[in-house]
Structures are given as structure tokens and as C-alpha cells.
Design a protein around this motif. Structure first.
Motif, mmCIF file in Angstrom:
data_model
loop_
_atom_site.group_PDB
_atom_site.id
_atom_site.type_symbol
_atom_site.label_atom_id
_atom_site.label_comp_id
_atom_site.label_asym_id
_atom_site.label_seq_id
_atom_site.Cartn_x
_atom_site.Cartn_y
_atom_site.Cartn_z
ATOM 1 N N ARG A 51 -28.041 -0.064 -20.547
ATOM 2 C CA ARG A 51 -28.546 0.661 -19.396
ATOM 3 C C ARG A 51 -27.609 0.443 -18.222
ATOM 4 O O ARG A 51 -26.920 -0.554 -18.153
ATOM 5 N N VAL A 52 -27.614 1.365 -17.288
ATOM 6 C CA VAL A 52 -26.988 1.115 -16.000
ATOM 7 C C VAL A 52 -28.050 0.337 -15.223
ATOM 8 O O VAL A 52 -29.200 0.738 -15.158
ATOM 9 N N GLY A 53 -27.688 -0.805 -14.699
ATOM 10 C CA GLY A 53 -28.672 -1.674 -14.075
ATOM 11 C C GLY A 53 -29.171 -2.665 -15.101
ATOM 12 O O GLY A 53 -28.413 -3.136 -15.943
ATOM 13 N N ALA A 54 -30.455 -2.960 -15.057
ATOM 14 C CA ALA A 54 -31.026 -3.997 -15.914
ATOM 15 C C ALA A 54 -31.110 -3.554 -17.376
ATOM 16 O O ALA A 54 -31.796 -2.585 -17.689
ATOM 17 N N ASP A 74 -43.022 -5.653 -22.260
ATOM 18 C CA ASP A 74 -43.829 -4.528 -22.721
ATOM 19 C C ASP A 74 -44.022 -4.729 -24.212
ATOM 20 O O ASP A 74 -43.084 -5.091 -24.927
ATOM 21 N N TRP A 75 -45.239 -4.487 -24.685
ATOM 22 C CA TRP A 75 -45.518 -4.614 -26.115
ATOM 23 C C TRP A 75 -45.545 -3.221 -26.707
ATOM 24 O O TRP A 75 -46.393 -2.417 -26.374
ATOM 25 N N LEU A 101 -38.197 -6.449 -23.100
ATOM 26 C CA LEU A 101 -38.102 -7.226 -21.867
ATOM 27 C C LEU A 101 -36.944 -6.725 -21.020
ATOM 28 O O LEU A 101 -35.794 -6.749 -21.467
ATOM 29 N N ARG A 102 -37.242 -6.280 -19.813
ATOM 30 C CA ARG A 102 -36.195 -5.859 -18.883
ATOM 31 C C ARG A 102 -35.544 -7.125 -18.334
ATOM 32 O O ARG A 102 -36.214 -8.006 -17.814
ATOM 33 N N VAL A 103 -34.223 -7.225 -18.486
ATOM 34 C CA VAL A 103 -33.483 -8.421 -18.104
ATOM 35 C C VAL A 103 -32.923 -8.224 -16.698
ATOM 36 O O VAL A 103 -31.907 -7.568 -16.508
#
Length: 119
Positions: A51-54, A74-75, A101-103
Motif C-alpha cells: 500500500r501507499v502509506g500503512a 480486522d477479522w 492488521l494495518r501496520v
């Protein structure tokens, strides 16, 4: 084709962190244009959606549930709808529930890896 060239800064940092971890290696299936794929030495699969960003880190739900709940993943239910089709190349991800999971920081990723990756 090398799908690790030109990664966004945060994704490149996460990729470097994963490959420097002695428990993790690049997956034999290789990376794709949208997803970086990894495997632990114990055979557990991990993916990073570029992704661009996280970037977004994926584990099987069975590896993550109860271990990273405080990181607010998120499940995702079993099946193929609502998620990147490149994830289905990984046998343990195909049609199975996942944790997404957004890192936002490398520390978040490190905590998730330490909690979810078998030693």
C-alpha cells in the motif's frame, strides 16, 4: 520480475524487518505485484499487502486470535470475497479466516510477529 523494487517507504521497511527476522524467509511461491509473501521456518504463512502509506499484515486467524486483539486487527471471514485474491496463493490462507492488521509503525509489526510467529 522483482516485485520488491519501488516499494513505498513503510512497506519497504516492513519487508526489510521481516527478512531480517531469523524466523522468517521469503515464501517459495514468491511475491506478486500486490502482495509480499513470507513463511516462517515452522511453515506458518504471512503476507503483506502493498500500500501507499500503512501496509497491511496478514496472519491466519488461528495464529492471531487472542494474541493480537489489543492491536485491533480486522477479522476476515473464510472465503474469497472482500480480500486480495493474491492471498489465496498461500495454502493456509485459501478460503480460511484471516487476521488483517494495518501496520502504522514497525513496533506494531514487531509486537504482532512476536505474538503470532511460532518459535
Amino acid at each position: 520480475m522483482d516485485h520488491t523494487k519501488g516499494l513505498a517507504k513503510q512497506t519497504a521497511e516492513l519487508h526489510s524487518m521481516l527478512l531480517s527476522d531469523k524466523r522468517i524467509e521469503a515464501h517459495p511461491a514468491g511475491h506478486s505485484a500486490k502482495v509480499l509473501r513470507y513463511r516462517t521456518l515452522c511453515g506458518q504463512e504471512i503476507a503483506v499487502e502493498k500500500r501507499v502509506g500503512a501496509p497491511v499484515l496478514y496472519f491466519t486467524r488461528s495464529a492471531a486470535e487472542g494474541r493480537i486483539n489489543d492491536l485491533a486487527p480486522d477479522w476476515l471471514p473464510a472465503g474469497r470475497s472482500g480480500r486480495n485474491s493474491n492471498l489465496n496463493v498461500l495454502e493456509t490462507f485459501r478460503d480460511r479466516p484471516l487476521a488483517r492488521l494495518r501496520v502504522t509503525t514497525l513496533e506494531t509489526a514487531r509486537r504482532a510477529l512476536d505474538a503470532c510467529v511460532s518459535r
